[in-house]
Design a protein around this motif. Structure first.
Motif, PDB file in Angstrom:
ATOM      1  N   PRO A  55     -15.612   0.019 -12.380  1.00  0.00           N
ATOM      2  CA  PRO A  55     -16.335   0.706 -13.064  1.00  0.00           C
ATOM      3  C   PRO A  55     -15.273   2.064 -14.000  1.00  0.00           C
ATOM      4  CG  PRO A  55     -17.672   0.903 -11.199  1.00  0.00           C
ATOM      5  CD  PRO A  55     -16.557   0.203 -10.993  1.00  0.00           C
ATOM      6  N   GLU A  56     -15.627   2.154 -14.814  1.00  0.00           N
ATOM      7  CA  GLU A  56     -14.557   2.400 -15.646  1.00  0.00           C
ATOM      8  C   GLU A  56     -14.024   4.125 -15.299  1.00  0.00           C
ATOM      9  OE1 GLU A  56     -12.088   3.477 -19.518  1.00  0.00           O
ATOM     10  OE2 GLU A  56     -13.803   1.657 -19.393  1.00  0.00           O
ATOM     11  N   ARG A  57     -15.437   4.712 -14.784  1.00  0.00           N
ATOM     12  CA  ARG A  57     -14.282   5.831 -14.413  1.00  0.00           C
ATOM     13  C   ARG A  57     -13.845   6.027 -12.829  1.00  0.00           C
ATOM     14  NH1 ARG A  57     -19.545   4.481 -12.735  1.00  0.00           N
ATOM     15  NH2 ARG A  57     -20.991   5.245 -11.381  1.00  0.00           N
ATOM     16  N   GLN A  58     -13.938   4.476 -12.344  1.00  0.00           N
ATOM     17  CA  GLN A  58     -13.378   4.921 -10.964  1.00  0.00           C
ATOM     18  C   GLN A  58     -11.825   3.818 -11.186  1.00  0.00           C
ATOM     19  OE1 GLN A  58     -16.168   6.579  -9.833  1.00  0.00           O
ATOM     20  NE2 GLN A  58     -15.224   5.852  -7.851  1.00  0.00           N
ATOM     21  N   ARG A  59     -11.267   3.397 -12.270  1.00  0.00           N
ATOM     22  CA  ARG A  59     -10.104   3.239 -12.036  1.00  0.00           C
ATOM     23  C   ARG A  59      -9.130   3.941 -11.556  1.00  0.00           C
ATOM     24  NH1 ARG A  59     -11.649  -0.626 -17.522  1.00  0.00           N
ATOM     25  NH2 ARG A  59     -13.310  -2.023 -16.316  1.00  0.00           N
ATOM     26  N   GLN A  60      -8.841   4.877 -12.470  1.00  0.00           N
ATOM     27  CA  GLN A  60      -7.658   6.088 -12.094  1.00  0.00           C
ATOM     28  C   GLN A  60      -7.412   6.335 -10.471  1.00  0.00           C
ATOM     29  OE1 GLN A  60      -5.011   6.347 -14.496  1.00  0.00           O
ATOM     30  NE2 GLN A  60      -4.257   6.778 -12.676  1.00  0.00           N
ATOM     31  N   ARG A  61      -8.627   6.611 -10.517  1.00  0.00           N
ATOM     32  CA  ARG A  61      -8.322   6.823  -8.548  1.00  0.00           C
ATOM     33  C   ARG A  61      -7.979   5.436  -7.634  1.00  0.00           C
ATOM     34  NH1 ARG A  61     -14.019   8.896  -4.601  1.00  0.00           N
ATOM     35  NH2 ARG A  61     -12.326   9.117  -2.728  1.00  0.00           N
ATOM     36  N   HIS A  62      -8.832   4.360  -8.040  1.00  0.00           N
ATOM     37  CA  HIS A  62      -8.813   3.570  -7.609  1.00  0.00           C
ATOM     38  C   HIS A  62      -7.394   2.629  -7.794  1.00  0.00           C
ATOM     39  CE1 HIS A  62      -8.653  -1.673  -6.599  1.00  0.00           C
ATOM     40  NE2 HIS A  62      -7.820  -1.208  -7.539  1.00  0.00           N
ATOM     41  N   TRP A  63      -6.533   2.733  -9.315  1.00  0.00           N
ATOM     42  CA  TRP A  63      -4.946   2.507  -9.103  1.00  0.00           C
ATOM     43  C   TRP A  63      -4.445   2.808  -8.143  1.00  0.00           C
ATOM     44  CZ3 TRP A  63      -4.900  -2.745  -9.416  1.00  0.00           C
ATOM     45  CH2 TRP A  63      -5.499  -3.343 -10.127  1.00  0.00           C
ATOM     46  N   ASP A  64      -4.282   4.028  -8.262  1.00  0.00           N
ATOM     47  CA  ASP A  64      -3.432   5.103  -7.822  1.00  0.00           C
ATOM     48  C   ASP A  64      -3.972   5.175  -6.331  1.00  0.00           C
ATOM     49  OD1 ASP A  64      -3.031   6.801  -9.878  1.00  0.00           O
ATOM     50  OD2 ASP A  64      -4.355   8.587  -9.116  1.00  0.00           O
ATOM     51  N   GLY A  65      -4.607   4.912  -5.411  1.00  0.00           N
ATOM     52  CA  GLY A  65      -4.907   4.119  -3.814  1.00  0.00           C
ATOM     53  C   GLY A  65      -4.056   3.009  -3.971  1.00  0.00           C
ATOM     54  N   TYR A  66      -4.132   2.383  -4.886  1.00  0.00           N
ATOM     55  CA  TYR A  66      -4.165   0.965  -4.569  1.00  0.00           C
ATOM     56  C   TYR A  66      -2.237   0.730  -4.503  1.00  0.00           C
ATOM     57  CZ  TYR A  66      -4.222  -4.498  -5.134  1.00  0.00           C
ATOM     58  OH  TYR A  66      -4.050  -6.019  -5.645  1.00  0.00           O
ATOM     59  N   GLN A  67      -1.958   1.126  -5.928  1.00  0.00           N
ATOM     60  CA  GLN A  67      -0.249   1.335  -5.223  1.00  0.00           C
ATOM     61  C   GLN A  67       0.174   2.202  -4.670  1.00  0.00           C
ATOM     62  OE1 GLN A  67       1.675   0.220  -8.085  1.00  0.00           O
ATOM     63  NE2 GLN A  67       2.815   0.392  -6.429  1.00  0.00           N
ATOM     64  N   LYS A  68      -0.381   3.486  -4.482  1.00  0.00           N
ATOM     65  CA  LYS A  68      -0.005   3.920  -3.069  1.00  0.00           C
ATOM     66  C   LYS A  68      -0.198   2.207  -1.369  1.00  0.00           C
ATOM     67  CE  LYS A  68      -0.722   7.684   0.206  1.00  0.00           C
ATOM     68  NZ  LYS A  68      -2.002   8.469   0.564  1.00  0.00           N
ATOM     69  N   THR A  69      -0.796   1.832  -1.441  1.00  0.00           N
ATOM     70  CA  THR A  69      -0.919   0.750  -0.179  1.00  0.00           C
ATOM     71  C   THR A  69      -0.264  -0.071  -0.723  1.00  0.00           C
ATOM     72  OG1 THR A  69      -3.214   1.257  -0.128  1.00  0.00           O
ATOM     73  CG2 THR A  69      -2.576  -0.982   0.698  1.00  0.00           C
ATOM     74  N   MET A  70       0.606  -0.224  -2.084  1.00  0.00           N
ATOM     75  CA  MET A  70       1.049  -1.621  -2.037  1.00  0.00           C
ATOM     76  C   MET A  70       2.870  -0.432  -1.622  1.00  0.00           C
ATOM     77  SD  MET A  70       0.339  -4.206  -3.131  1.00  0.00           S
ATOM     78  CE  MET A  70      -0.649  -4.261  -2.310  1.00  0.00           C
ATOM     79  N   ASP A  71       3.156  -0.043  -2.099  1.00  0.00           N
ATOM     80  CA  ASP A  71       4.639   1.223  -1.367  1.00  0.00           C
ATOM     81  C   ASP A  71       4.514   1.613  -0.568  1.00  0.00           C
ATOM     82  OD1 ASP A  71       4.881   1.349  -3.999  1.00  0.00           O
ATOM     83  OD2 ASP A  71       4.138   3.481  -4.794  1.00  0.00           O
ATOM     84  N   THR A  72       3.168   2.437   0.244  1.00  0.00           N
ATOM     85  CA  THR A  72       3.852   2.241   1.603  1.00  0.00           C
ATOM     86  C   THR A  72       2.785   1.005   2.911  1.00  0.00           C
ATOM     87  OG1 THR A  72       1.825   2.631   1.898  1.00  0.00           O
ATOM     88  CG2 THR A  72       3.030   4.760   1.370  1.00  0.00           C
ATOM     89  N   GLY A  73       1.995   0.335   2.625  1.00  0.00           N
ATOM     90  CA  GLY A  73       2.234  -0.526   3.203  1.00  0.00           C
ATOM     91  C   GLY A  73       1.334  -0.754   4.772  1.00  0.00           C
ATOM     92  N   GLN A  74       0.453   0.345   3.544  1.00  0.00           N
ATOM     93  CA  GLN A  74      -1.044   1.268   4.751  1.00  0.00           C
ATOM     94  C   GLN A  74      -1.716   1.687   4.136  1.00  0.00           C
ATOM     95  OE1 GLN A  74       0.480   3.464   8.055  1.00  0.00           O
ATOM     96  NE2 GLN A  74       2.747   2.861   8.045  1.00  0.00           N
ATOM     97  N   THR A  75      -2.693   1.606   4.975  1.00  0.00           N
ATOM     98  CA  THR A  75      -4.494   1.862   4.433  1.00  0.00           C
ATOM     99  C   THR A  75      -5.182   1.887   5.782  1.00  0.00           C
ATOM    100  OG1 THR A  75      -6.315   0.793   3.082  1.00  0.00           O
ATOM    101  CG2 THR A  75      -5.356  -0.991   4.262  1.00  0.00           C
ATOM    102  N   ARG A  76      -6.138   2.625   5.396  1.00  0.00           N
ATOM    103  CA  ARG A  76      -7.220   3.280   6.063  1.00  0.00           C
ATOM    104  C   ARG A  76      -8.436   2.682   5.998  1.00  0.00           C
ATOM    105  NH1 ARG A  76      -8.989   8.801   3.153  1.00  0.00           N
ATOM    106  NH2 ARG A  76     -10.729   8.282   3.113  1.00  0.00           N
ATOM    107  N   TYR A  77      -7.915   1.580   5.438  1.00  0.00           N
ATOM    108  CA  TYR A  77      -9.680   0.798   4.972  1.00  0.00           C
ATOM    109  C   TYR A  77      -9.767  -0.606   5.522  1.00  0.00           C
ATOM    110  CZ  TYR A  77     -10.381   4.678   2.353  1.00  0.00           C
ATOM    111  OH  TYR A  77     -10.643   5.434   1.930  1.00  0.00           O
ATOM    112  N   GLY A  78      -8.533  -0.981   6.717  1.00  0.00           N
ATOM    113  CA  GLY A  78      -8.523  -1.994   7.796  1.00  0.00           C
ATOM    114  C   GLY A  78      -9.846  -2.122   8.815  1.00  0.00           C
ATOM    115  N   HIS A  79     -10.544  -0.778   8.409  1.00  0.00           N
ATOM    116  CA  HIS A  79     -10.976  -1.156   9.876  1.00  0.00           C
ATOM    117  C   HIS A  79     -12.413   0.366   9.595  1.00  0.00           C
ATOM    118  CE1 HIS A  79      -7.719  -2.513  12.712  1.00  0.00           C
ATOM    119  NE2 HIS A  79      -7.434  -1.689  12.406  1.00  0.00           N
TER     120      HIS A  79
END
Length: 145
Positions: free
Chosen positions: A55-79
């Protein structure tokens, strides 16, 4: 006894949606369950941005988290299960739950993210209706006292 598994066949047949996006957030794998959940065919989804289902209202938050994951190789949503709003092809809102796994290049850079997705719209709607009904019952009891 030697057993080999055809992983592409497995991913295409599994009941949960499997969506794989590359490092830029473009969809590179979309199984039949993802088609059932989101309404887009594999041909319509492959090569498109994940914005297709965000959804449009979620996109900025999504892409901020996505980029952080790409940069760090870390996510808390694996489990941990992540529950978020999503969009169906017809424009109607969905409530989905998913976990993610990262895929890496030989030099250990994140190359893609795999999301295993389940549609929880009916459950979410039922819970919302139940909370509303409980609040109404509590309010009527307070008025009766």
């Amino acid at each position: 006894m030697e057993t080999s598994i055809d992983f592409e066949q497995l991913l295409k047949a599994i009941g949960d949606g499997v969506v794989v996006a590359d490092a830029r957030g473009n969809i590179i794998f979309w199984n039949a369950a993802a088609e059932r959940i989101f309404g887009f065919t594999e041909q319509e989804a492959i090569g498109k941005s994940l914005d297709l289902i965000i959804p449009e209202r979620q996109r900025q938050r999504h892409w901020d988290g996505y980029q952080k994951t790409m940069d760090t190789g870390q996510t808390r949503y694996g489990h941990d299960l992540l529950r978020v709003p999503a969009l169906h092809k017809e424009g109607r809102p969905l409530s989905i739950a998913f976990t993610v796994a990262m895929l890496y290049t030989p030099d250990h850079k994140v190359s893609a993210i795999v999301a295993v997705v389940r549609d929880e719209t009916a459950r979410w709607t039922d819970e919302r209706d139940m909370r509303k009904r409980i609040a109404e019952l509590e309010a009527s009891q307070k008025q009766a006292v």
